[in-house]
Every structure is written in C-alpha cells, then in structure tokens.
Design a protein around this motif. Structure first.
Motif, short mmCIF file in Angstrom:
data_model
loop_
_atom_site.label_atom_id
_atom_site.label_comp_id
_atom_site.label_asym_id
_atom_site.label_seq_id
_atom_site.Cartn_x
_atom_site.Cartn_y
_atom_site.Cartn_z
N ASN A 1 0.86 -1.17 0.00
CA ASN A 1 0.00 0.00 0.00
C ASN A 1 0.91 1.24 0.00
N ILE A 2 0.28 2.42 -0.11
CA ILE A 2 1.07 3.65 -0.04
C ILE A 2 0.46 4.56 1.03
N ASP A 3 1.31 5.05 1.90
CA ASP A 3 0.86 5.99 2.93
C ASP A 3 0.94 7.39 2.33
N ILE A 4 -0.24 8.02 2.10
CA ILE A 4 -0.23 9.30 1.39
C ILE A 4 0.17 10.47 2.29
N GLU A 5 0.23 10.26 3.61
CA GLU A 5 0.71 11.31 4.50
C GLU A 5 2.22 11.27 4.61
N LYS A 6 2.74 10.05 4.84
CA LYS A 6 4.21 9.92 4.99
C LYS A 6 4.91 9.79 3.65
N LEU A 7 4.13 9.68 2.58
CA LEU A 7 4.69 9.49 1.24
C LEU A 7 5.69 8.34 1.20
N GLU A 8 5.22 7.21 1.69
CA GLU A 8 6.09 6.03 1.64
C GLU A 8 5.27 4.77 1.47
#
Ligand SMILES: Cc1cc2nc3c(=O)[nH]c(=O)nc-3n(C[C@H](O)[C@H](O)[C@H](O)COP(=O)(O)O)c2cc1C
Length: 327
Positions: free
Chosen positions: A202-209
């Motif tokens: 998945n992608i964490d859109i807050e941490k951009l990772e």
C-alpha cells in the motif's frame, strides 16, 4: 451420517478442509491445535530459500528481481527464525504428533535448493510437498512463455528427485491459466492450488512512503478460483485445491460443487480463530443432510462446466442483464 472423507493428491483426508500454508502452521503447537480443531490436512508454512544466509552480492545480482512478496513479508516481520534444520524438525515432529496428512511447502530461487530441500523434506517424513512458485514478471524482456517454462522445469526437476505427491501452488497471473494447469498436470503435479494470494503493498499518502497492505482476503475474492476450478475440473488430470476467499461453509460447498478436491483456509482462521474449522464442518454437514447428500464425492463437480448442459454460461465475462440483473 454424512461422510466428509475425501482423497487429495492420493492422500486420505477425513474432510476437505486444509489449513493453508501460513503462520498458523509454523510451529508444532500450532499444527497440533489445527489438527485438534478438526481440519483434514495441514500445509506447513513455506520454507523460503531466503531463510538461509545469502551473499549480499547474490541478492543484488540474482535475488532482487525475483524477491518473493511473501518471503519479503516473512523475513521482515518474523525475522529469520525458522531455518531449514528447524523446518525439517517441524515436519518430522508434526508427522509423529498428528494423524492427518502433513504437506510441506517450499519456495526457492535456485534450482539446486528446490531439489536439495525437497529431498530433505521427504526424508523428514512429509506426506506431500506443495511447491509455492511465484516468479515476479518484472523483466521487460522476458516472455510469459519463458516464465511458464521455469515453473515446469522446477516441477520436473523436483518430481524426478522425490517420490511423494507434489502440488503446485500458483497465482492467477498467467495469460492462459488452462494451458498452464494442464501442463503442470501433464508433467507430474498431483494437484494444482488455485490461487495463492500475494501480499499487496500500500502507499501511505501522509508519509509518502510504502505502507503495509492488508493481509487478509474477503469472501468476494473467491470468485476467481471458483471460476477456474469450475472451468478446469474434469478436464485436467490432477486434483484442484481451492484457495483465496473461502471464509465459511457456503464457500467450501461452492468450491466442491465447482470441482475442488479440497479447500484451503487461511484468512478466515486468522479473523475468526480456529473454532471456525468446526463451524464450517458443521455448516457443510447440515447442508449435505438438508439436500440429501451422503458423501463429498456425490457433490464434487456437480456444477463444473464439464457437467453442465449450459457450458457457455461459464465463459461469460460481460454483464448480461438476464444473468445478473444489471448491464
Ligand atoms: C500472513 C500470511 C502468511 C502466508 N504465508 C504463506 C506461505 O508461507 N506460503 C504460501 O504458499 N502461502 C502463504 N500465504 C497465502 C495463504 O496460504 C493463502 O493462499 C492466501 O492467504 C489466500 O487464502 P485466504 O483467502 O484463505 O487467506 C500466507 C498468507 C498470509 C495471510
């Protein structure tokens, strides 16, 4: 009385429920608990070749393009705690501790280790071996045919060196699943497991990772294996095991009707606990009694394409109002 006993890969199982290869089958205690819960057979957690130490050079040059998603997950989350010798000990002890069949599972990268570990697993006493093969098709130059040939080569080489039944567990990402399953069967697989469900990032859109994906399936995901089991049952010369999205008794019944020899359970056992095995067995038994069936063999493949008088319906892939109510 209904008879739930069945045969899978030539092995006798008291019922068609198998605990799929996962962390619920990675210790002797958990294997015993699964057996006590009433399951028909157990596939042990895969032994990944990555669990032996590899040279950093090898990782860069050889492993990275093929890094197995489950192996990545396994190594990252659980550490390298279960090496080959511990795995062989697990096979040996599991065999003497429970009366149901124990199927070991292997995922390697280099041909040498597929064969070497397979032989050691046989010596440890496993009843069967599941080859958990996944080659990430990331090479822009490599054709599907070349990748498929690697699957066949692994099976053939292992098959030539051991004499216990072999299942091949594959994912759904093939251009021609029917041909691949047929080839695996022709080249000696006693069963093909349809389908593995690979770890999805998945992608964490807050941490951009990159973030961990959700591990577990939902019942809606069962449609893919249901379709292919219904289409292939009776047409290939090996057993078909259903995997992915089987969460309850209805799921098991549907897969048997489609033609599965057995059903492999994983997510539902994590989500509901091992008591779910008893719940599912009860649901299957009650359904069989209600419909007047006495044995699993009586219902198997009743709704496969080969048994159908409307085979064309199984190949529908578009929404048709008369079938699904929407278009
Ligand atoms: C935490 C976890 C670990 C798994 N480890 C393995 C493994 O080692 N080998 C393997 O062949 N499949 C592994 N799987 C895949 C399962 O055996 C199964 O094929 C997949 O989860 C789909 O079934 P389900 O919908 O019942 O979960 C794993 C699945 C989960 C959730």
């Amino acid at each position: 009385m209904v008879d739930l006993s069945t045969k899978y890969m030539g092995l006798n199982l008291p019922n068609p429920l198998i605990v799929a290869s996962c962390s619920l089958t990675k210790t002797l205690d958990s294997v015993r608990t699964c057996a006590d819960a009433g399951v028909g057979a157990i596939v042990l957690k895969s032994l990944f070749e990555e669990q032996i130490e590899v040279e950093v050079k090898d990782i860069e040059e050889y492993l990275l393009p093929y890094w197995h998603p489950e192996a990545f997950d396994y190594v990252r989350e659980m550490g390298m705690e279960l090496g080959p010798s511990e795995y062989l000990k697990l096979v040996e002890e599991a065999k003497t501790s429970v009366s149901i069949p124990i199927i070991a599972s292997l995922n390697c990268i280099t041909p040498k280790w597929w064969i070497e570990y397979a032989k050691q697993i046989v010596d440890a006493g496993a009843d069967g071996l599941e080859l958990n093969i996944f080659i990430m098709p990331v090479d822009l130059q490599k054709t599907g045919n070349k990748i498929e040939n690697t699957y066949y080569k692994i099976l053939e080489e292992v098959k030539a060196n051991i004499d216990i039944p072999i299942a091949v567990k594959i994912g759904p990402y093939f251009t021609s699943i029917a041909q691949v399953v047929n080839e695996l069967s022709r080249r000696g697989a006693s069963a093909v497991v349809l389908f593995n469900r690979f770890y999805q990032p998945n992608i964490d859109i807050e941490k951009l990772e990159l973030a961990p994906g959700y591990h577990f399936s939902s019942p809606e995901e069962m449609g893919l294996s249901l379709r292919w089991i219904a289409l292939l049952s009776g047409r290939v010369n090996c057993d078909l095991a259903a995997s992915t999205g089987i969460h309850d008794g209805a799921g098991v019944i549907k897969q048997l009707l489609a033609g599965a020899s057995v059903t492999q359970l994983c997510s539902t056992l994590y989500l509901n606990g091992l008591k779910q095995i008893g719940n599912i067995l009860k649901e299957v038994e009650e359904w069989m009694k209600k419909h007047g069936y006495k044995s699993v063999d009586e219902i198997r493949a009743k709704l496969s394409q080969s048994e159908s008088d409307r085979p064309e319906l199984y190949e529908r892939i578009q929404y048709i109002k008369s079938l699904v109510g929407v278009e």
